[in-house]
Design an enzyme around this catalytic site. Sequence first.
Site, PDB file in Angstrom:
ATOM      1  CB  VAL A  76      80.058  56.228  12.412  1.00 31.12           C
ATOM      2  CG1 VAL A  76      81.178  55.441  13.089  1.00 31.12           C
ATOM      3  CG2 VAL A  76      80.221  57.730  12.629  1.00 31.12           C
ATOM      4  CG  ASN A 102      85.576  57.472  21.044  1.00 27.59           C
ATOM      5  OD1 ASN A 102      85.617  58.207  22.025  1.00 27.59           O
ATOM      6  ND2 ASN A 102      86.456  57.562  20.058  1.00 27.59           N
ATOM      7  CE1 TYR A 172      81.262  67.765  20.685  1.00 31.12           C
ATOM      8  CE2 TYR A 172      80.159  68.974  22.447  1.00 31.12           C
ATOM      9  CZ  TYR A 172      81.121  68.071  22.031  1.00 31.12           C
ATOM     10  OH  TYR A 172      81.941  67.477  22.963  1.00 31.12           O
ATOM     11  CB  VAL A 205      89.473  64.743  26.914  1.00 33.83           C
ATOM     12  CG1 VAL A 205      90.500  63.617  27.041  1.00 33.83           C
ATOM     13  CG2 VAL A 205      88.191  64.371  27.664  1.00 33.83           C
TER      14      VAL A 205
END
Length: 274
Positions: A76, A102, A172, A205
């Site tokens: 990306v 994502n 981040y 997650v």
Amino acid sequence: MARLDGKVAFITGIARGQGRSHAVRLAEEGASIIGIDICDQIPTVFYPMATREDLAETERLVKEAGGEIVTTIGDVRRREDIEAALAAGIEQFGHIDTVIANAGIMPVIGPGDQRQAWFDAVDVMLTGVWQVLDVVSPILIEQGRGGTITITSSAAGLRSIGLNTFPGQAGYTASKHGVVGLMRLYSKQLAKDFIRVNTIHPTGVNTPMVANAEYGEFIAGHPEVASDDAYKNPMPVELVEAVDISNAIVFLASDEARYVTGVTMPVDAGYNNR
């Protein structure tokens, strides 16, 4: 009739983790899938990243769920890779309806202390997201059939959290906040074309980004992190599952959410509600 019958979804970072879960879950609801993943290691990332074998497994699982899928290996950070992935998918399926930006990395420990980690984080998770938006928006507008864009942010995109001030951790956090600004800009500008843009904000997650030996060793060596209330969810779950995020994305991609746009949607076991 499934909730996403006839729809086509473009997903970045599809080879494993949340991206794979989104692909399978959307396929279960009738969507066809276009996917891209780097399938290579970025040196400032401390855990092993996805492989070509991971991407092949995603393809298998989507087909097992009854969906069709076209995937491309690409980065990306390179606009031409995004364009090539979309072109291959649109050639196969004719159009796109929903976009899930994502692709992400977490260079927050180990080699994340290198200055390059800042640039890697921002290039993947902020510039990469902007490039996806910049490529897909004209396509969605020209199609004239509306659409949805969901950007993966983080609980760290709504609160100031982090393990340290390493360049990778700073990149981040800055990126996860930055995509909220992009979402608000694009949701306003694209609303007249019935294109909805939202961000989703998971807590931790249970994917290889977090559930890996390297991070486990770090936590074992820094028990103060695990015991810090800043890293605990109010609901008594350590990690949510990828499908919990996917279920929210299915909703946002569906006609059930046809007037939901400009929203920061937490799926975080109450993390940000305190």
